[in-house]
Write a protein that holds these residues in place. Structure first.
Motif, mmCIF file in Angstrom:
data_model
loop_
_atom_site.group_PDB
_atom_site.id
_atom_site.type_symbol
_atom_site.label_atom_id
_atom_site.label_comp_id
_atom_site.label_asym_id
_atom_site.label_seq_id
_atom_site.Cartn_x
_atom_site.Cartn_y
_atom_site.Cartn_z
ATOM 1 N N ASP A 38 0.875 -1.140 -0.129
ATOM 2 C CA ASP A 38 0.044 0.267 -0.312
ATOM 3 C C ASP A 38 1.250 1.131 0.069
ATOM 4 O OD1 ASP A 38 -1.781 -2.003 0.556
ATOM 5 O OD2 ASP A 38 -2.947 -1.716 2.531
ATOM 6 N N PHE A 39 1.636 1.718 -1.106
ATOM 7 C CA PHE A 39 2.808 2.989 -1.247
ATOM 8 C C PHE A 39 1.828 3.855 -1.027
ATOM 9 C CE2 PHE A 39 1.003 2.209 -5.751
ATOM 10 C CZ PHE A 39 0.775 2.758 -6.048
ATOM 11 N N TRP A 40 0.247 3.971 -0.760
ATOM 12 C CA TRP A 40 -0.486 4.987 -0.769
ATOM 13 C C TRP A 40 -0.265 6.277 0.613
ATOM 14 C CZ3 TRP A 40 -2.241 1.401 -3.570
ATOM 15 C CH2 TRP A 40 -3.054 0.576 -2.874
ATOM 16 N N GLY A 41 0.308 5.147 1.318
ATOM 17 C CA GLY A 41 -0.099 4.613 2.745
ATOM 18 C C GLY A 41 -1.291 5.343 3.549
ATOM 19 N N ASP A 42 -1.602 5.231 5.144
ATOM 20 C CA ASP A 42 -2.710 4.876 5.472
ATOM 21 C C ASP A 42 -3.757 6.762 6.136
ATOM 22 O OD1 ASP A 42 -1.311 4.907 7.542
ATOM 23 O OD2 ASP A 42 -1.770 3.859 8.475
ATOM 24 N N GLY A 43 -2.739 7.647 5.614
ATOM 25 C CA GLY A 43 -2.905 8.620 5.782
ATOM 26 C C GLY A 43 -4.204 9.676 4.647
ATOM 27 N N GLY A 46 -3.400 9.797 1.313
ATOM 28 C CA GLY A 46 -3.332 8.336 0.804
ATOM 29 C C GLY A 46 -4.352 7.716 0.915
#
Length: 119
Positions: A38-43, A46
Motif C-alpha cells: 500500500d504505497f499510498w499510505g494510511d494517512g 493516501g
C-alpha cells in the motif's frame, strides 16, 4: 484478386505475440506494484488517493478499470488472430470461379437506390 495466405498467417501470429507480450508486461507491472504494498499510505492523503475525492475515482477504481480494459485488449488481439486464420482458410477453399459467375449474373446497380448499409 490475389491474397497471400502466408502473410495473413504471419499477421495473425503477430497479433497473438503482441497480445501475449502485453499481458506479460501488465502482469509484471502489477506484480511490481503489489510487491511495494500500500504505497499510498494510511494517512488522509493516501486514503483520498486510493478511494478518490469529491465523486472522483481513486487508484482503486481506476486500477480495476485498467485491468478490465487490458483483459479486453488482450482478448481482442487473440480474436483478431483467430479471425485472420479463419479468413486465410476461407480464401484457400473458396471457389472463386463460381463467385465470379454468380456476380456476373446480377443486374446492374440502380443509381437511385442506396447501397445496402450506406447512410
Amino acid at each position: 484478386m490475389e491474397i497471400d495466405r502466408s502473410r495473413i498467417g504471419l499477421s495473425a501470429e503477430g497479433f497473438d505475440l503482441e497480445g501475449d507480450d502485453l499481458a506479460e508486461f501488465v502482469t509484471q507491472a502489477r506484480d511490481e506494484l503489489d510487491a511495494i504494498g500500500d504505497f499510498w499510505g494510511d494517512g488522509n492523503e493516501g486514503v483520498t488517493f486510493f478511494k478518490g475525492q469529491g465523486g472522483g475515482m481513486g487508484y482503486e477504481a481506476v486500477t480495476g478499470q485498467v485491468k478490465e480494459g487490458i483483459e479486453v485488449f488482450v482478448y481482442a488481439h487473440h480474436e483478431i488472430a483467430a479471425r485472420l486464420r479463419l479468413m486465410a482458410g476461407n480464401v484457400a477453399v473458396a471457389d472463386w470461379e463460381s463467385v465470379a459467375a454468380i456476380l456476373a449474373t446480377l443486374p446492374p446497380p440502380d443509381p437511385d437506390q442506396p447501397v445496402w448499409g450506406a447512410g
